[in-house]
Enzyme design. Structure first.
Site, PDB file in Angstrom:
ATOM      1  N   GLU A 162      42.515  38.204  38.880  1.00 20.82           N
ATOM      2  CA  GLU A 162      42.164  38.439  37.544  1.00 20.82           C
ATOM      3  C   GLU A 162      43.270  38.374  36.645  1.00 20.82           C
ATOM      4  OE1 GLU A 162      39.102  39.352  36.157  1.00 20.82           O
ATOM      5  OE2 GLU A 162      40.203  39.135  34.752  1.00 20.82           O
ATOM      6  N   LYS A 222      48.159  33.020  40.554  1.00 20.96           N
ATOM      7  CA  LYS A 222      48.124  34.467  39.978  1.00 20.96           C
ATOM      8  C   LYS A 222      49.664  34.683  39.868  1.00 20.96           C
ATOM      9  CE  LYS A 222      47.253  38.144  38.026  1.00 20.96           C
ATOM     10  NZ  LYS A 222      47.052  38.371  36.863  1.00 20.96           N
ATOM     11  N   CYS A 278      51.830  44.990  36.603  1.00 20.01           N
ATOM     12  CA  CYS A 278      51.757  43.887  37.255  1.00 20.01           C
ATOM     13  C   CYS A 278      52.882  43.018  37.190  1.00 20.01           C
ATOM     14  CB  CYS A 278      50.677  42.816  36.574  1.00 20.01           C
ATOM     15  SG  CYS A 278      49.129  43.499  36.812  1.00 20.01           S
TER      16      CYS A 278
END
Ligand code: NAD
Ligand code: UDX
Length: 464
Positions: A162, A222, A278
């Site tokens: 995501e 990612k 993150c």
């Protein structure tokens, strides 16, 4: 293969908004988001949709539209797994705090628990989608666990990282730059599973923006994307320090550099340091993976992004102390903003936490105002650092509901989150209420310097 029933394990900042948008865009698909955290699920089901646990512009409206129609929030994990054709795993993968890889590797214990639970419960074939951010090659471990029961149930594992950013999650989900789907491109079953997920996204995302790759490329993309983005912030932050020494202005430099189309203008805002759940976690993970392959130069290269960020946070706080005559002991400092960026109530790794901790070590008295973060969260963030007792944190830090109240009688004000409302504060009134000289530190380049200096502030901004 047409997907009718989706389960998502993990109702957090990713699982909640992602599934809400899938449910809105695919009204014929039943989407059930499950979590072991009962309080969180209760909040997602709160009759008053404004009380959902995550603040994201536009999210409550979508939940209002889809909840109870084809979007459900539940703690019945087994039931949702059993009913689903496609299971998203969207649980947390924080940095390990123990054992091998402590402080670097991603902690995959929750991922493994999910895989074991899926293996135990499933009676029909499933497509399992990695939505969490995972180290490259995690899909191989998942497959082994899922296949270990030998009960004949077949699994396809897809990687679908995501890319949403908090604060703009709904926009990012509705209009993504790309959707990335990694799968077993070698087999028919693998391709079928990928098509099934492509078809879900194709309900609203143009096909040319849906990228399919092998699983390992998808997993690694990612980590790489986050490392590149964070690296831009550390790069401009490194230059901000040089600007302060030389009379250059970091905003002017960023503009001039970013207008080169090869560089681009985004993610060049100098700041008190990046936060969020993150960037740091994923770079540390990348560094750990590189080290585990003995790629020393690769690991050292990326680690520097974190080292620079830690320096930026410390340097901002140290500069506050230095500017205020080398002592803040007993001084009242108002901190405006606690969230790691505007438009979110998330505080994970927020620079504010570290700046506050530094100032508390210097015996400052701190008053915090943030429009979306609760008092309970602020104390819990400070307690988690373990720098002092919970009582000491509560004694030295006060949380208020009004920015003016925070600034009243303060020696200094520090802007740490770029909430729009701070731009429009009545800064003259703030000045009038403060002790003099009135120090104002802008960690976000949010405020216009000359007007603040005209009011009378001793004004300091990153890179200015
Ligand atoms: P989060 O902590 O907000 O949510 C995770 C949820 O999973 C929690 O509510 C937790 O209770 C639940 N959970 C954990 N183990 C469970 C289990 N076995 N069964 C059921 N529920 C379980 O985390 P998040 O921010 O949503 O992040 C999730 C993943 O997505 C992470 O891997 C993260 O790196 C990645 N990611 C996050 C963002 C972001 O902006 N937050 C963006 C992209 C990717
Ligand atoms: C990030 C990635 O952007 C997203 O694609 C990924 O899915 C998750 O991680 P997020 O952490 O939610 O998203 O927010 P982001 O907008 O990337 O900001 C991260 C931090 O960097 C914030 O503290 C922000 O204030 C800071 N930042 C960002 C800067 O200091 N300067 C910038 O120019 C941009």
């Amino acid at each position: 293969m047409k997907i009718k029933n989706i389960c998502c394990i993990g109702a957090g900042y990713v699982g909640g908004p992602t599934m809400a948008v899938i449910a809105q865009k695919c009204p014929k698909v039943k989407v059930t988001v499950v979590d072991i955290n009962e309080k969180r699920i209760k909040q997602w089901n709160d009759e008053n949709v404004e009380n959902i646990p995550i603040y994201e512009p536009g999210l409550s409206e979508i939940v209002k539209e889809a909840r109870g129609r084809n979007l459900f929030f539940s703690t019945e994990v087994d039931k949702a797994i059993d009913e689903a054709d496609m299971i998203f795993i969207s649980v947390n993968t924080p940095t390990k705090t123990y054992g091998i890889g402590k402080g670097m590797a991603a902690d995959l214990k929750w991922i493994e628990l999910c895989a074991r639970q899926i293996a135990e419960v499933s009676k029909s074939d499933k497509i399992v989608v990695e939505k969490s951010t995972l180290p490259v090659r995690t899909a191989a471990a998942l497959k082994e666990i899922l296949d270990s029961t030998g009960n004949g149930v077949k699994y396809q594992i897809l990687s679908n990282p995501e890319f949403l950013a908090e604060g703009t999650a709904v926009d990012d989900l509705k209009n993504p730059d790309r959707v990335l789907i990694g799968g077993d491109i070698e087999t028919e079953e693998g391709k079928e599973a990928m098509d099934a997920l492509v078809n879900i996204y194709a309900s609203w995302v143009p096909r040319e923006k849906i990228l399919t790759t092998n699983v390992w490329s998808s997993e690694l993309s990612k980590l790489t994307a986050n490392a590149f983005l964070a690296q831009r912030v550390s790069s401009i932050n490194a230059i901000s320090e040089l600007c302060e020494k030389t009379g250059a202005d970091v905003n002017e430099v960023a503009k001039a550099v970013g207008m080169d189309t090869r560089v681009g203008p985004k993610f060049l805002n100098a700041s008190v340091g990046f936060g969020g759940s993150c960037f740091q976690k994923d770079i540390l993970n990348l560094v750990y993976i590189a080290r585990s392959f003995n790629l020393k130069e690769v690991a050292d290269y990326w680690e520097q992004v974190i080292i620079m960020n830690d320096h930026q946070k410390r340097r901002f706080a140290a500069n506050m102390v230095r500017t205020m005559y080398n002592t803040v002991s007993g001084k009242k400092i108002a901190m405006l903003g606690w969230a790691f960026k505007k438009d979110t109530n998330d505080t994970r790794e927020s620079a504010s936490i570290y700046v506050a901790d530094y100032l508390l070590n210097e015996q400052a008295e701190i008053i915090v105002y943030d429009p979306k973060v609760t008092e309970e969260q602020i104390y819990s963030d400070l307690d988690y650092l373990g720098s002092r007792s919970g009582d000491a944190n509560r004694q030295a830090v006060t949380v208020v509901n009004d920015p003016m109240e925070a600034c009243e009688g303060a020696h200094a004000v520090a802007v740490l989150t770029e909430w729009d409302e701070f731009k429009d504060l009545d800064w003259k009134m703030v000045y009038d209420q403060m002790l003099k000289p009135a120090f104002l530190f802008d960690g976000r380049r949010l405020l216009e310097p000359s007007t603040k200096r005209e009011i009378g502030f001793e004004f300091y901004a990153i890179g200015n």
